[in-house]
Structure formats: structure tokens, C-alpha cells
Design an enzyme around this catalytic site. Structure first.
Site, PDB file in Angstrom:
ATOM      1  N   LYS B 116     -42.796  68.420  -2.357  1.00  0.00           N
ATOM      2  CA  LYS B 116     -42.154  67.749  -1.222  1.00  0.00           C
ATOM      3  C   LYS B 116     -42.367  68.445   0.112  1.00  0.00           C
ATOM      4  CE  LYS B 116     -39.303  64.871  -3.738  1.00  0.00           C
ATOM      5  NZ  LYS B 116     -38.175  63.998  -3.777  1.00  0.00           N
ATOM      6  N   LYS B 158     -32.864  70.354  -0.765  1.00  0.00           N
ATOM      7  CA  LYS B 158     -33.713  69.669  -1.748  1.00  0.00           C
ATOM      8  C   LYS B 158     -34.686  70.647  -2.393  1.00  0.00           C
ATOM      9  CE  LYS B 158     -35.124  65.286  -0.375  1.00  0.00           C
ATOM     10  NZ  LYS B 158     -35.796  64.445   0.645  1.00  0.00           N
ATOM     11  N   GLY B 164     -35.793  62.318  -8.378  1.00  0.00           N
ATOM     12  CA  GLY B 164     -34.736  61.666  -9.135  1.00  0.00           C
ATOM     13  C   GLY B 164     -33.334  62.186  -8.854  1.00  0.00           C
ATOM     14  N   GLY B 165     -33.152  62.800  -7.678  1.00  0.00           N
ATOM     15  CA  GLY B 165     -31.809  63.250  -7.309  1.00  0.00           C
ATOM     16  C   GLY B 165     -31.432  64.602  -7.894  1.00  0.00           C
ATOM     17  N   GLU B 200     -32.868  69.612   4.911  1.00  0.00           N
ATOM     18  CA  GLU B 200     -33.134  68.435   5.724  1.00  0.00           C
ATOM     19  C   GLU B 200     -31.827  67.892   6.264  1.00  0.00           C
ATOM     20  OE1 GLU B 200     -35.126  65.337   3.538  1.00  0.00           O
ATOM     21  OE2 GLU B 200     -37.088  66.089   4.088  1.00  0.00           O
ATOM     22  N   LYS B 201     -31.929  67.149   7.333  1.00  0.00           N
ATOM     23  CA  LYS B 201     -30.768  66.424   7.855  1.00  0.00           C
ATOM     24  C   LYS B 201     -30.313  65.450   6.772  1.00  0.00           C
ATOM     25  CE  LYS B 201     -27.984  64.610  10.934  1.00  0.00           C
ATOM     26  NZ  LYS B 201     -26.751  65.390  10.923  1.00  0.00           N
ATOM     27  N   GLU B 287     -41.018  60.326   1.013  1.00  0.00           N
ATOM     28  CA  GLU B 287     -42.040  60.827   0.092  1.00  0.00           C
ATOM     29  C   GLU B 287     -43.074  59.739  -0.159  1.00  0.00           C
ATOM     30  OE1 GLU B 287     -39.624  61.781  -3.371  1.00  0.00           O
ATOM     31  OE2 GLU B 287     -40.268  59.933  -4.331  1.00  0.00           O
ATOM     32  N   ARG B 291     -48.714  56.060  -7.104  1.00  0.00           N
ATOM     33  CA  ARG B 291     -48.852  55.240  -8.312  1.00  0.00           C
ATOM     34  C   ARG B 291     -48.333  53.833  -8.031  1.00  0.00           C
ATOM     35  NH1 ARG B 291     -43.476  54.669  -9.275  1.00  0.00           N
ATOM     36  NH2 ARG B 291     -42.212  56.440  -8.652  1.00  0.00           N
ATOM     37  N   ARG B 337     -33.503  44.238 -11.596  1.00  0.00           N
ATOM     38  CA  ARG B 337     -33.890  45.005 -12.784  1.00  0.00           C
ATOM     39  C   ARG B 337     -32.863  44.766 -13.894  1.00  0.00           C
ATOM     40  NH1 ARG B 337     -36.235  50.915 -11.100  1.00  0.00           N
ATOM     41  NH2 ARG B 337     -37.280  50.274  -9.185  1.00  0.00           N
TER      42      ARG B 337
END
Lengths: 146, 446
Positions: B116, B158, B164-165, B200-201, B287, B291, B337
């Protein structure tokens, strides 16, 4: 009470013959339930009278002790059971431990999520009925509490 | 030219890729675990091969097994789908070394975009708007305090290797900073084997908007519009739509132009998605997903372009014949979904056997699925079982179609998110597009 091995053998054969995963059969107040798990064939005998039944939880064994269903914490889902928060860590519960309702007793990994299974009652852990990393089914017995 | 594609995936996306291959008359190889012997992708592929046991690590993530399967079947290309090994640069690198075409970008770009901090540096150099914060990994607490004060609390810690958190921590004040950095580093080390974290903010209630890109990595890069994927639970999208209902034409033009311009300078080959945070009228690069995305069908419905076929075209010929001027957008598409989960019990996973199954159809309705009556939903993999995509001349008609289609959709034997979608589509906030990434978790449906 005597276990009729012939009936169990016959039911097991039917599992394979008809490609079944589970079969139940009652005769003279005795109910036989034979099911397949990924560990092979589970022979489980359940006596149905007065809410009392005999769950066998560890695959491939037939338990003989009388266990009151009300004291068993069951799996809310199908998945892989873990007894500790991570490999090598202290298990959530041990036999003899006092547990409180709501306390995490096991983690079940299902569909990429780790699900904390809370105790549904207060009590003392009498027996842990699953092993670490074992595949468990919905409603399978996890822990016996008294 | 590619003659035989091995699909290194399962579920609906494996079926989706097989469909494209069949229409292109390319032979297909399905790989599967022992839990998927009778799955739809195995039934539909020309050949199938069992690559391991039910555990994903032993099968769908097992690179040596996959390489053997490629050798045995003589496949000349691999489509990774999404998830599993789709963003694993080592897998792509091994395929490159063995002259098997990985349908996607180079292993080098996958590696860079997977880190990242590196991705953010690249994004900045390509002229993309980025979130303010540290541009390298945090080295000491005094540096962290300085940066946090500059950008203002709350801030987000981060993991460089994250996703995925996982390994993310929100910090609201300076006194909690040191402790949270330590926890984040420990978690990052545990989950991603890389303890590097950055700051990050933090945006309280942003929207998540992303841009679909196709590029041949040489002289042709195009966009296929944007998607709004803000309806999420646990950092996972559950409804996606295209176009985004809240940005102006001017904002859209800026977002799409800046994205195409950036990727055209990257030498990126294949389909990719640039994810942005949208907050108070501004976009910030989050990000890049190197894919195909789960939600790619909404883009296909509004453009009429088959993204999987375009991926294969680029991989096969090294060229993208599609020009930006030929891409037109019509109407509105929304995807719901359908997961095997119980939304009334905090999305408790619900594996089991599907006893009754009826799939909706009719005008404007598309279902991408892998399930059928009597099939087993194993507990070992993702809970996504089907995607319902409806297309209409505008957002209102797409919503009407979804409601109609959801009423036709029957899944019995396992719990599903069908009922939740029926409620969301009747919710005033959703109808008027007043939602953000936290909206679903804050709204009570049960």
C-alpha cells in the site's frame, strides 16, 4: 442395553450403496443414527425417551454415558472448530473451568470469517466434545457443562 | 493465441470465466478441492482436476499443485479470477518463468500495487489525488505525532501489506497514538508478515467509488465508467451500482480522465480497478485492484462490453482493439450480492445444502451464480453464492427490476441475504442515494 452391531453394519452399507451421508432407523424404542463425517463413518446411537438421549460427539466412538441435552452447548453453524484464539495459544476453556454465559468457548471458522461461539449457560466444563481443527456440523455438540 | 485456459478459482467467478472461454471457443480446465467435486465449475469445464483437500491452503492457494495441474493438462494460460491467488505476485512470477500466460498484469506491478505504501507513491507520481498522511512506513512515535498533528485527528493506521480491514486502527487523539501503533504493528506482522504501518487521514463517512480500466500496457488505455460500492458490511461490498448516483458530470469526467491518464503511463496490462474514497466533493486514491472485480457485471451491463473476453483478448494478442470512442454508456445497473449468511443474525455464515432453488429471469435481469438445487455450499470458502444484476433505463427502473427479481429468487436450505436486499431497496435513504460506507451497519433492518 445391547447394541446390535448387525443393524449398524447394515445401515453403514446402505450409506455407501445409496450414496447417503446420514441414515436413521428406529426399532423397539431404540433409534439408530449412522452418519458419515470427513473422519469416516460415525456410529451414533440415540435412545429417545424423556428428552434424554445419548449424543456421541467424537466421531467413530459410541458413548454410553447418559448426558442431558440441556447441558450441552451446540454449534450454531457448520465450519472448522478451534479451541484457542490462535495456534499455540491458551484454549478458551478447559475441563473443570467455570464459565459464564456469553463467554467465548470456541471459534468456528466458516466462509472466511472467525465466529466466536458464546456459552449459552453458566457452569463448569465437564467435557470438551470436539478437537482443535475438527470439522463440525450445525447443531453438533461442542461442550458439556454442568 | 491462447488455446486452453486453466481457471485457478471456484464458485461463480470460475463459472463466469468458463462462459467467456466457451463463447471464444477456448478450452477450459477447472481445478477443485475435494469439497468441490460436484461444483458447477467442475461440471461446466472441458476438463477438471482435483488439486487438494477442502482447506484453501491445500488446494486453491496451493501453487505447486496448480503448476502440476497446468503441466498435466497443457493449459497455456491461467485466469486467476478474484481472491485466492489473483493478486499473488509470486504465483504470477512463477507462471512468467514457465512461459504460461497469467491473465492479468506483470508480477512486478502486482507486487508494487499490493504494497500500500508503494502503491500510494506510484499513484502520487502518476498524478492521482491521494489521502494525506505518511508517505513511508512509520519509524518512530515522534514522527507519527508530527504527521498526525499535520493532517489532524482522527487518523487511520494501516498496514503496508494489508487488506480487508485487517490491521487497521482509528485513532482520535494523540494520547492513544503510541499504543495503537504498537497494536497495529503486531497485527500487521501476524496477518501479513510485514510489520510496516503508515498513517492516513481518517474519513468519517465517505463513499467508495471505483473506476474500471482496460489497458494493453502499450498505447491503449480506456475506462468503462465508475461504480459506487458504498453499501458495505465489515468492509465488504454488498450492493454496487453504475453510474455513481451522486457525482456530477464534471466530477465524473475529472475522475475518469485522471484514472486513464495515470494507468496509461504505468505499462499495465489487462483489467484493473482504481478505488477511491469520495468525501465532501473530493476523490482520494485508496488502492488499485490488479484483477477482475466481483462487481464487474454492473459495468458490463451499462457498456455491453464483456470484460472477461477483453482480458483474454489482451492476454492473447497483447492488444486491446476497443477504443474509448466506441464505449458508450446506457442506463443504470445495480448488483445485489447473494451471500449464504443470515443477515438477521449479524451475517452468520450459513453453509449447507440448497434444498430449493429458483433463479429470477426476465427482461433486464442477469444472475451470475454457481449454485443449483441440491448443491452443497461448503463452509470452507467465501459466502457469495450468486450475484443478481438488474439493468434499466435509469436508476428507478433498475431498482424496480431488482425488487421484482428478488421476489422471484428462492433459496431454501441455507440462509441468504435476499431478504436484506428487499429491505434495502425499499429504504428511503437507499432510494434517494443518501448512503455512505457506514450506512448499512448504522441502519437497523432487523
Amino acid at each position: 442395553m445391547k447394541i446390535d452391531k448387525k443393524i449398524i453394519k447394515e445401515l453403514s452399507d446402505y450409506l455407501d450403496e445409496f450414496n447417503l451421508t446420514e441414515i436413521e432407523y428406529s426399532e423397539n424404542n431404540v433409534k439408530y443414527k449412522v452418519s458419515k463425517s470427513n473422519k469416516g463413518i460415525v456410529h451414533e446411537q440415540i435412545i429417545s425417551n424423556d428428552n434424554q438421549s445419548r449424543p456421541s460427539s467424537t466421531a467413530t466412538t459410541i458413548t454410553s454415558e447418559n448426558i442431558n441435552k440441556a447441558n450441552i452447548i451446540k454449534s450454531p453453524m457448520v465450519g472448522t472448530a478451534y479451541l484457542a484464539p490462535e495456534p499455540g495459544a491458551k484454549p478458551f476453556v478447559t475441563v473443570g473451568a467455570n464459565i459464564k454465559k456469553g463467554q467465548t468457548i470456541i471459534i468456528i471458522e466458516a466462509m472466511k470469517t472467525m465466529n466466536h461461539v458464546p456459552s449459552t449457560k453458566d457452569g463448569v466444563v465437564k467435557k470438551i466434545l470436539v478437537t482443535d481443527g475438527e470439522a463440525v456440523e450445525f447443531d453438533q455438540d461442542l461442550i458439556l457443562v454442568e | 493465441m491462447i488455446k486452453k485456459i486453466l481457471i485457478a478459482n471456484r464458485g461463480e467467478i470460475a463459472v463466469r470465466v468458463i462462459r467467456a472461454c466457451k463463447e471464444l471457443e477456448i478450452a477450459t480446465v477447472a481445478v477443485h478441492s475435494t469439497a468441490d467435486n460436484e461444483s458447477m465449475h467442475v461440471r461446466l469445464a472441458d476438463e477438471s482436476i482435483c488439486i487438494g483437500s477442502q482447506k484453501a491452503q491445500d488446494s486453491y492457494l496451493n501453487i505447486p499443485s496448480l503448476i502440476s495441474a497446468i503441466e498435466i493438462t497443457g493449459a497455456d494460460a491461467v485466469h486467476p479470477g478474484y481472491g485466492f491467488l489473483s493478486e499473488n505476485y509470486k504465483f504470477a512470477e512463477i507462471l512468467e518463468q514457465h512461459k504460461v500466460k497469467f491473465i492479468g498484469p506483470s508480477s512486478e506491478l502486482i507486487r508494487k500495487m499490493g504494497d500500500k505504501i508503494e502503491a500510494k507513491k506510484i499513484a502520487k507520481s502518476l498524478g492521482l489525488p491521494i489521502v494525506s498522511g505518511s508517505e513511508t512506513g512509520i519509524k518512530d512515535i515522534s514522527e507519527a505525532i508530527k504527521i498526525s498533528k499535520q493532517i489532524g485527528f482522527p487518523i487511520l493506521i494501516k498496514a503496508a501489506g494489508g487488506g480487508g480491514g485487517k490491521g487497521m486502527r482509528i485513532v482520535h487523539s494523540e494520547d492513544k497514538l503510541e499504543e495503537n501503533i504498537k497494536i497495529a504493528q503486531t497485527e500487521a506482522k501476524k496477518f501479513f508478515n510485514n510489520e510496516e504501518v503508515f498513517i492516513e487521514k481518517f474519513f468519517e463517512n465517505p463513499r467508495h467509488i471505483e473506476v474500471q480500466i482496460l489497458s494493453d500496457g502499450k498505447d491503449n488505455t480506456v475506462h468503462l465508467g465508475e461504480r459506487d460500492c458504498s453499501v458495505q458490511r465489515r468492509y465488504q461490498k454488498i450492493i454496487e451500482e453504475s453510474p455513481c448516483p451522486v457525482i456530477s458530470d464534471e466530477q465524473r469526467k475529472y475522475l475518469l480522465d485522471v484514472s486513464v491518464n495515470a494507468i496509461s503511463k504505468l505499462g499495465y496490462e489487462g483489467a484493473g480497478t482504481l478505488e477511491f474514497i469520495y468525501d465532501k466533493g473530493k476523490f482520494y486514491f485508496l488502492e488499485m485492484n490488479t484483477r477482475l472485480q466481483v462487481e464487474h457485471p454492473v459495468t458490463e451491463e451499462v457498456t455491453g462490453i464483456d470484460l472477461v473476453k477483453r482480458q483474454i483478448e489482451i492476454a492473447s494478442t497483447g492488444k486491446l482493439s476497443l477504443q474509448q470512442k466506441d464505449i458508450t454508456f446506457f442506463g443504470h445497473a445495480i448488483e445485489c450480492r447473494i451471500n449464504a449468511e443470515d443477515p438477521s443474525k449479524d451475517f452468520l455464515p450459513s453453509a449447507g445444502t440448497i434444498k430449493t432453488y429458483n433463479q429470477p429471469s426476465g427482461p433486464g435481469t442477469r444472475v451470475d451464480s454457481c449454485v443449483f438445487q441440491g448443491c452443497k455450499i461448503p463452509p470452507y470458502y467465501d459466502s457469495l453464492v450468486a450475484k443478481l444484476i438488474c439493468h434499466g433505463k435509469d436508476r428507478t427502473s433498475a431498482i424496480s427490476r431488482l425488487k421484482r427479481s428478488l421476489d422471484e429468487f428462492v433459496i431454501e436450505g441455507v440462509s441468504s441475504t435476499i431478504d436484506l436486499h428487499k429491505k434495502i431497496l425499499r429504504n428511503e435513504d437507499f432510494i434517494s442515494s443518501k448512503y455512505d460506507v457506514n450506512w448499512l451497519s448504522k441502519t437497523k433492518f432487523y
